[in-house]
Structure formats: C-alpha cells, structure tokens
Design a protein around this motif. Structure first.
Motif, PDB file in Angstrom:
ATOM      1  N   GLY A 282      24.988  -5.932 -43.806  1.00 29.62           N
ATOM      2  CA  GLY A 282      25.061  -6.277 -45.224  1.00 29.62           C
ATOM      3  C   GLY A 282      24.247  -5.349 -46.085  1.00 29.62           C
ATOM      4  N   GLY A 283      23.059  -4.980 -45.611  1.00 23.38           N
ATOM      5  CA  GLY A 283      22.221  -4.044 -46.367  1.00 23.38           C
ATOM      6  C   GLY A 283      22.841  -2.671 -46.472  1.00 23.38           C
ATOM      7  N   PHE A 284      23.382  -2.177 -45.355  1.00 25.37           N
ATOM      8  CA  PHE A 284      24.028  -0.858 -45.362  1.00 25.37           C
ATOM      9  C   PHE A 284      25.238  -0.842 -46.292  1.00 25.37           C
ATOM     10  CE2 PHE A 284      22.464  -0.078 -40.760  1.00 25.37           C
ATOM     11  CZ  PHE A 284      21.301   0.515 -41.233  1.00 25.37           C
ATOM     12  N   ALA A 285      26.008  -1.925 -46.283  1.00 25.33           N
ATOM     13  CA  ALA A 285      27.256  -1.970 -47.048  1.00 25.33           C
ATOM     14  C   ALA A 285      27.028  -1.830 -48.540  1.00 25.33           C
ATOM     15  CB  ALA A 285      28.003  -3.272 -46.752  1.00 25.33           C
ATOM     16  N   ALA A 286      25.869  -2.255 -49.016  1.00 22.67           N
ATOM     17  CA  ALA A 286      25.604  -2.198 -50.456  1.00 22.67           C
ATOM     18  C   ALA A 286      25.635  -0.767 -50.980  1.00 22.67           C
ATOM     19  CB  ALA A 286      24.245  -2.832 -50.764  1.00 22.67           C
ATOM     20  N   ILE A 287      25.131   0.170 -50.205  1.00 21.03           N
ATOM     21  CA  ILE A 287      24.915   1.535 -50.709  1.00 21.03           C
ATOM     22  C   ILE A 287      26.221   2.269 -50.996  1.00 21.03           C
ATOM     23  CG2 ILE A 287      23.844   3.762 -50.218  1.00 21.03           C
ATOM     24  CD1 ILE A 287      21.763   2.177 -48.537  1.00 21.03           C
ATOM     25  N   PRO A 288      27.151   2.411 -50.033  1.00 23.47           N
ATOM     26  CA  PRO A 288      28.398   3.133 -50.351  1.00 23.47           C
ATOM     27  C   PRO A 288      29.238   2.449 -51.418  1.00 23.47           C
ATOM     28  CG  PRO A 288      28.489   2.176 -48.155  1.00 23.47           C
ATOM     29  CD  PRO A 288      27.090   2.042 -48.607  1.00 23.47           C
ATOM     30  N   SER A 289      29.254   1.101 -51.430  1.00 20.68           N
ATOM     31  CA  SER A 289      30.037   0.408 -52.457  1.00 20.68           C
ATOM     32  C   SER A 289      29.421   0.615 -53.833  1.00 20.68           C
ATOM     33  CB  SER A 289      30.135  -1.086 -52.141  1.00 20.68           C
ATOM     34  OG  SER A 289      31.021  -1.327 -51.080  1.00 20.68           O
ATOM     35  N   TYR A 290      28.104   0.601 -53.916  1.00 19.54           N
ATOM     36  CA  TYR A 290      27.420   0.826 -55.195  1.00 19.54           C
ATOM     37  C   TYR A 290      27.711   2.230 -55.710  1.00 19.54           C
ATOM     38  CZ  TYR A 290      23.692   0.449 -58.708  1.00 19.54           C
ATOM     39  OH  TYR A 290      22.990   0.387 -59.890  1.00 19.54           O
ATOM     40  N   ILE A 291      27.638   3.202 -54.829  1.00 18.89           N
ATOM     41  CA  ILE A 291      27.916   4.592 -55.218  1.00 18.89           C
ATOM     42  C   ILE A 291      29.371   4.748 -55.640  1.00 18.89           C
ATOM     43  CG2 ILE A 291      28.059   6.957 -54.362  1.00 18.89           C
ATOM     44  CD1 ILE A 291      25.655   6.297 -52.547  1.00 18.89           C
ATOM     45  N   ALA A 292      30.283   4.129 -54.871  1.00 16.97           N
ATOM     46  CA  ALA A 292      31.709   4.219 -55.197  1.00 16.97           C
ATOM     47  C   ALA A 292      31.994   3.633 -56.568  1.00 16.97           C
ATOM     48  CB  ALA A 292      32.530   3.505 -54.127  1.00 16.97           C
ATOM     49  N   ALA A 309      36.084  -0.223 -54.747  1.00 13.91           N
ATOM     50  CA  ALA A 309      34.667  -0.170 -54.372  1.00 13.91           C
ATOM     51  C   ALA A 309      34.249  -1.410 -53.593  1.00 13.91           C
ATOM     52  CB  ALA A 309      33.804  -0.006 -55.623  1.00 13.91           C
ATOM     53  N   ALA A 310      34.690  -2.575 -54.039  1.00  9.18           N
ATOM     54  CA  ALA A 310      34.258  -3.825 -53.397  1.00  9.18           C
ATOM     55  C   ALA A 310      35.003  -4.088 -52.099  1.00  9.18           C
ATOM     56  CB  ALA A 310      34.441  -4.990 -54.357  1.00  9.18           C
ATOM     57  N   HIS A 311      36.326  -4.045 -52.149  1.00 17.06           N
ATOM     58  CA  HIS A 311      37.117  -4.444 -50.986  1.00 17.06           C
ATOM     59  C   HIS A 311      37.521  -3.271 -50.105  1.00 17.06           C
ATOM     60  CE1 HIS A 311      37.512  -8.598 -52.432  1.00 17.06           C
ATOM     61  NE2 HIS A 311      37.511  -8.047 -53.635  1.00 17.06           N
ATOM     62  N   GLY A 312      37.839  -2.137 -50.716  1.00 14.17           N
ATOM     63  CA  GLY A 312      38.222  -0.976 -49.922  1.00 14.17           C
ATOM     64  C   GLY A 312      37.039  -0.359 -49.199  1.00 14.17           C
ATOM     65  N   VAL A 313      36.014   0.013 -49.959  1.00 10.28           N
ATOM     66  CA  VAL A 313      34.832   0.625 -49.350  1.00 10.28           C
ATOM     67  C   VAL A 313      34.063  -0.405 -48.531  1.00 10.28           C
ATOM     68  CG1 VAL A 313      32.642   1.803 -49.804  1.00 10.28           C
ATOM     69  CG2 VAL A 313      34.669   2.366 -51.163  1.00 10.28           C
ATOM     70  N   GLY A 314      33.875  -1.610 -49.089  1.00  9.12           N
ATOM     71  CA  GLY A 314      33.169  -2.652 -48.345  1.00  9.12           C
ATOM     72  C   GLY A 314      33.866  -3.011 -47.046  1.00  9.12           C
ATOM     73  N   GLY A 315      35.190  -3.137 -47.095  1.00  4.34           N
ATOM     74  CA  GLY A 315      35.945  -3.455 -45.889  1.00  4.34           C
ATOM     75  C   GLY A 315      35.904  -2.350 -44.864  1.00  4.34           C
ATOM     76  N   THR A 316      35.959  -1.097 -45.331  1.00  2.00           N
ATOM     77  CA  THR A 316      35.908   0.045 -44.417  1.00  2.00           C
ATOM     78  C   THR A 316      34.556   0.126 -43.716  1.00  2.00           C
ATOM     79  OG1 THR A 316      37.514   1.302 -45.725  1.00  2.00           O
ATOM     80  CG2 THR A 316      36.056   2.561 -44.275  1.00  2.00           C
TER      81      THR A 316
END
Length: 426
Positions: A282-292, A309-316
C-alpha cells in the motif's frame, strides 16, 4: 453446502453491490454541479443494464466451460443455474456475487468521460463492453482460461477489474475528446464531502469485494479482510506526506483518492500476501499513482477523474507486487519473488500486458462501431448547459435562475406566494 460460507457470501454480494452507488458519490462530488446527476447516473445505470446482461449471457461467457479464450453459452439465460452447489455455496449466489463485479467494473469507466459523453452512447458502450471485453478477460483469469493455466495470480480483480476498466476509460477519453473548457481552473469538485462519503463507502464495500473473493468464511477471507484494512491505510499515510511536501497542505480529495488507490492496489494480492507485506504494498502504490496524477494534470489527456492514475497505475503496481509478495505458506496457491519464485513477476506482467492490449483494441473498436449509430459526444451547447438538464431533464441543485419557474399558491391570508415546484423549477 456450508451455511457459514453462504451467509458470508450473501453479505459480501450486498457489500460489493453497495460499491456502485458509493462510486456514484465519489465521482459525483468531483465534477461541477451542473453535471452531478449525470455523473452519478453513469454509475447507477450499470446496476440495470450490466446486471441484466450478466444474467443473460455475460456469466456464461466468463465462467462457462468453453475453451481457453472464452466460455460457452451453456448457462445463458441462467440455464442450469439454481440452488445446486458451486463450491460450498449455492450456484445462484455465486452468479450474483460475480455480477456485482461486472457492474462496478463497467461503471469505473465513466470517470474518464464525464461532463461530455452522450448518455445513450455511454450505456450502449458499457453494455457491449461487458460482453465483449469484461467477460472474456474474466474467463482468462477466473474461468479456467489461458492466463489461469499460466499461473497468473489475481485474487479479486487487479487485472480483470481495474487495469481492464482503466484502459477502456483512457481509450474512451481519447476517442470522445476533451471537454471544451479543458484545462481550466474552473473544473473543480463541487462537493468534496460527497467525495469523502464515496471513498468511505467504497472502503466498507471493498471488504466484501476482497474478503468475499475467498468464496467462503475461512482463514483466507480473514487474511483478505485484514490486508484490505491495512494497505489503504498505508497508502493514505504516504499520500498525505506527498501532499504536504508538494503543496504544504493535506487535501481531502487527496485523502479520498489515496484510499481508493490503496484499495485498488491490494485487490489482486488481498488473500495471497501477509498483512505486513500489505502495508508495504500500500505504501509503495501511493508513489507511482501520485506521480501519474501530477503528470496527467499537465498533459492534454482529459481523463477527468484520473481513472488511469488510480485504477490503471494502482492496479498494475498491485498486480506486479502480488508477484513479489505472494506467500504459499499463507495462501496455499503460489509464491512470489521474495519466497523463491521470481518467474511469478514475469507471469503477472504478461497478464497485465494481455489485458491492456485486448481491452484497448476492443474498446476502441466498440466506440467506433457505436459512433456509426449514435454520436458519442453531447453537443457543445448541451455541454455548456450541463448534462444534468440536457441528458436527464433534472438538476441536482436548485440554482437562482430556477426562481423564474416558481409557481404561485394561496397563503392563509389569501395573498399569492411563490414556491418551487420540483417539476418546473429548472
């Protein structure tokens, strides 16, 4: 048949069904007031059209025997679906639970095309998309299809639901085009409390989404429940820190978005990894989605509510990290990179790529096909007036201009008084 499992799955199906109205509030609060009802209706309408299509053919295409690519139509029109066992629960309950997933997956797409897509075209798109895109990918992963045979891990829908919907959403945003006034500082959320309410209800419903995907009231359901609690909490902490570093203030919209990103990221891993690893995920997921999200805001892509950003990047990120953190000692299914199976990451990547390509190509084809019959986009005038009135003949709020539609009534003193009629105050 197990009564405890049946009871939990009854509750889980209801929880997941609630997520679609919750999504309506989350999305509805993020748009301008003149489009609030239209945006919320884009979620609510999925309950009807997608729900019925799932019973008619979608379930059979996803979970019918068929072949490695697509289920057959042996269970179309609920043929043979009754109270017989499906695992440890009634078959009819299983189809209902899976139907709630199809409903919300289709509704997720709307976030990218709100405030400008014609409602009739949208309904046609999600209806065809459910049968032609969602059901085949669900079969690949959950129905014994080729990705399941490869060993792809997707506990509750990182690939089937979130990546799939995000790709379709981006394709729709590109095909339909930008809002006429995008980008503009006036494109601001009209009701942030709605956004927070929606995020909170989504988290509540997500316990059914993830823990219910264990298909029973056992230890794996308990594991999925706990990881669904801790992963979004970690995302919220990291996202808040990022918000403060970037802007000096923790924002409410940012907090709501963080919760959703964390829920999306843990979905493929929920019943496969330990609670402590869920916190890391969960912590790691925040960073790429925030940047996206920051990159998208500066781009020409009008993904209105940041589905990518939320579903595509978060899901990936969640799907890939499932291949890292999966622990067979807990899940009884398979290990990931940290537990001696680095090849699982490659399998996860292949599943992600397959979903992206298929969903992207098919979504584009369906939109082009629909455009031959129905204009995809509302007219410029309709868009300017707001899609609440032009598409539905209703308004979420009575504005000052509605006073001209007031109707006179007699007061107790015999003098006329002006009051609003809900049917004429537009």
């Amino acid at each position: 048949m197990n009564q405890a499992d049946t009871a939990w799955m009854l509750a889980s199906a209801a929880l997941v069904l609630l997520m679609t109205p919750a999504l309506a509030f989350f999305y509805g609060g993020l748009v301008r007031s003149k489009n609030a009802l239209n945006t919320m209706m884009m979620s609510f309408i999925s309950l009807g059209f997608v729900g019925i299509l799932w019973a008619v053919a979608g379930y059979s295409l996803a979970f019918g025997a068929g072949n490695a690519w697509l289920g057959d139509l042996s269970m179309a029109m609920l043929n043979g679906v009754g109270l017989e066992e499906k695992g440890t629960i009634p078959h009819a309950l299983f189809i209902a639970f899976q139907g709630t997933f199809a409903i919300i997956t289709a509704a997720l797409i709307s976030g990218a095309i709100v405030e400008r897509m014609r409602f009739s075209a949208y309904v046609a798109f999600i209806s065809l998309w459910t049968l032609a895109v969602y059901s085949p990918i669900a079969h690949w992963v959950w129905g014994g299809g080729w990705l399941a045979q490869w060993g792809a891990l997707d506990f509750a829908g990182g690939t089937v639901v979130h990546i799939n919907a995000a790709v379709a959403a981006v394709v729709a945003a590109v095909v339909v085009g930008k809002r006429t006034d995008y980008p503009s500082s006036s494109l601001l959320p009209h009701n942030v409390p709605f956004v927070l309410l929606g995020a909170g209800l989504l988290w509540f419903g997500w316990f059914g989404f993830n823990a219910g995907s264990a298909l029973g009231a056992g230890p794996i359901a308990g594991l999925a429940f706990v990881t669904t609690m801790f992963a979004p909490a970690a995302t919220l902490v990291v996202w808040t820190i990022l918000d403060v570093v970037r802007s000096g203030k923790p924002t409410a919209v940012g907090a709501a978005t963080a919760i959703v990103v964390g829920l999306v990221a843990i979905t493929p891993a929920a019943g496969l990894i330990s609670p402590m690893n869920a916190i890391l995920l969960g912590g790691f997921a925040a960073i790429p989605s925030y940047i996206a999200l920051q990159i998208r805001a500066k781009s020409s892509l009008d993904d209105s509510l940041d589905v990518l950003a939320a579903h595509g990047v978060g899901g990936t990120v969640g799907a890939l990290l499932t291949g890292v953190f999966a622990d067979k000692a807990l899940n009884g299914v398979g290990d990931g990179l940290l537990y001696g199976n680095p090849g699982q990451v490659a399998i996860q990547g292949a599943a992600i790529l397959a979903a992206i390509v298929y969903s992207g190509v098919m979504s584009f084809a369906l939109l082009k096909l629909i455009s031959l019959v129905i204009p995809l986009r509302a007219s410029r005038t309709d868009e300017g007036d707001g899609l609440d009135v032009t598409q539905h003949g209703e308004e979420a709020y009575i504005h000052a201009e509605g006073l001209s539609a007031a109707v006179p009534v007699e007061t107790t003193k015999g003098k006329p008084s002006m009051v609003q009629s809900p049917l004429t105050a537009r």
